[in-house]
Scaffold this motif. Structure first.
Motif, mmCIF file in Angstrom:
data_model
loop_
_atom_site.group_PDB
_atom_site.id
_atom_site.type_symbol
_atom_site.label_atom_id
_atom_site.label_comp_id
_atom_site.label_asym_id
_atom_site.label_seq_id
_atom_site.Cartn_x
_atom_site.Cartn_y
_atom_site.Cartn_z
ATOM 1 N N PHE A 1 0.822 -1.212 0.000
ATOM 2 C CA PHE A 1 0.000 0.000 0.000
ATOM 3 C C PHE A 1 0.858 1.264 0.000
ATOM 4 O O PHE A 1 0.339 2.366 -0.158
ATOM 5 N N ALA A 2 2.168 1.107 0.216
ATOM 6 C CA ALA A 2 3.040 2.261 0.366
ATOM 7 C C ALA A 2 3.760 2.635 -0.918
ATOM 8 O O ALA A 2 4.306 3.732 -1.020
ATOM 9 N N ILE A 3 3.773 1.730 -1.890
ATOM 10 C CA ILE A 3 4.525 1.973 -3.116
ATOM 11 C C ILE A 3 3.599 1.753 -4.306
ATOM 12 O O ILE A 3 2.913 0.731 -4.385
ATOM 13 N N PRO A 4 3.499 2.701 -5.237
ATOM 14 C CA PRO A 4 2.577 2.540 -6.366
ATOM 15 C C PRO A 4 3.060 1.444 -7.317
ATOM 16 O O PRO A 4 4.268 1.224 -7.474
ATOM 17 N N TYR A 5 2.099 0.777 -7.941
ATOM 18 C CA TYR A 5 2.469 -0.252 -8.901
ATOM 19 C C TYR A 5 1.435 -0.322 -10.014
ATOM 20 O O TYR A 5 0.308 0.173 -9.889
ATOM 21 N N ALA A 6 1.860 -0.933 -11.116
ATOM 22 C CA ALA A 6 0.989 -1.127 -12.279
ATOM 23 C C ALA A 6 1.343 -2.465 -12.905
ATOM 24 O O ALA A 6 2.421 -3.014 -12.673
ATOM 25 N N ARG A 7 0.419 -2.983 -13.694
ATOM 26 C CA ARG A 7 0.647 -4.255 -14.384
ATOM 27 C C ARG A 7 0.637 -4.003 -15.886
ATOM 28 O O ARG A 7 -0.333 -3.469 -16.425
ATOM 29 N N MET A 8 1.734 -4.369 -16.558
ATOM 30 C CA MET A 8 1.796 -4.160 -18.006
ATOM 31 C C MET A 8 0.856 -5.128 -18.713
ATOM 32 O O MET A 8 0.761 -6.300 -18.328
ATOM 33 N N PRO A 9 0.139 -4.699 -19.730
ATOM 34 C CA PRO A 9 -0.788 -5.581 -20.440
ATOM 35 C C PRO A 9 -0.102 -6.491 -21.453
ATOM 36 O O PRO A 9 -0.670 -7.494 -21.881
#
Length: 283
Positions: free
Chosen positions: A183-191
């Motif tokens: 919850f402290a570090i932003p993340y994303a998932r590549m498609p």
């Protein structure tokens, strides 16, 4: 137990582990079931007071809380207005399949993941443009993913990007192992796995591929660019040949000669991630 109204919550005693109202919490160790259930309902489960607090602070709405009586007052300030199911220790273990040592579980709503482009540009509300990121390729062990998030957050990494097949950072074990660092570090998932690194490169990142191959350049000898993406591969095989080929530099963590003589030629992915993330902070 009867339903009891409180000024700041509704507390419902439950005596049957099969009660349908507890469906958010069933079979927490069944990975396939939980992936299906949590995806369908848009939820995840946070375990323990500290993790629940961090999830709430990160903006995740609470659907409900499952706990034992002794934890009610300790969680009172974070579960106002939320339905709380109170059970005995025996019923709790019957529902979850294990002893919940930290006393409480919360069913939380997932928030939409940002696109990779938005994360890299710093265009998200309240975000800054990241300079140091970690990119994970096909790590399928939830505990390892959680531990790497904890390392990344502790050592000043700005963001994490996941390949399509990486384990879910919000799976219960990932959240627990990370101690809420997810919850402290932003993340994303590549498609797109095949072309995903191109978008990161186009955003101005130097791509460093961590490999156990001792012929690679030691990480601490590589001049670091202003923006650096550290690529980590799967637990067994490491990075794919495609991602290694796409990297600007393959880099390694040098093993001692004594270790090599004993046949110790690499570190596990979490230990390697911790050392490498620390190495990124030198510039």
């Amino acid at each position: 137990m009867p339903r009891r109204p409180y000024p700041w919550r509704v507390v419902i005693g439950v005596e049957d582990a099969a009660d349908p109202r507890l469906a958010d919490y069933v079979r927490l160790r069944d990975v396939d079931l939980r992936k299906s259930l949590e995806g369908e309902r848009g939820l995840f489960v946070a375990e323990g007071e500290k993790v629940i607090r961090r999830a709430v602070s990160a903006g995740h709405p609470v659907r409900s809380v499952l706990t034992t009586a002794k934890w009610l007052d300790q969680l009172a300030d974070v579960i106002g207005g939320v339905t709380v199911y109170v059970v005995s220790d025996e019923v709790m273990e019957g529902i979850t399949g294990f002893q919940v040592h930290r006393g409480a579980l919360a069913s939380m709503e997932r928030l939409p993941l940002p696109p990779v482009s938005g994360l890299l540009s710093g265009a998200l509300p309240g975000a800054r443009q990241p300079r140091r990121i970690v990119v994970l390729e096909d790590l399928v062990d939830h505990g390892n993913v959680g531990a790497i998030f904890r390392c990344a957050a502790a050592l000043g990494v700005d963001a994490v990007i996941l390949s399509p097949r990486c384990a879910d950072p919000l799976y219960r074990r990932s959240v627990k192992v990370s101690m809420g660092a997810v919850f402290a570090i932003p993340y994303a998932r590549m498609p797109d796995w095949h072309g995903g690194l191109a978008e990161i490169r186009e955003a101005g990142f130097q791509l460093l591929a961590l490999t156990p191959d001792q012929s690679a350049v030691p990480l601490d000898e590589v001049p670091l660019a202003d923006r650096v993406a550290l690529m980590l591969g799967s637990e067994g095989d490491g990075l794919s040949s495609h991602w290694l080929h796409e990297a600007d530099h393959p880099v390694c963590i040098p093993m001692s000669r004594a270790a090599m003589d004993l046949g110790v030629d690499s570190l596990n992915v979490v230990a390697a991630a911790a050392i490498a993330c620390h190495g990124l902070t030198r510039a």
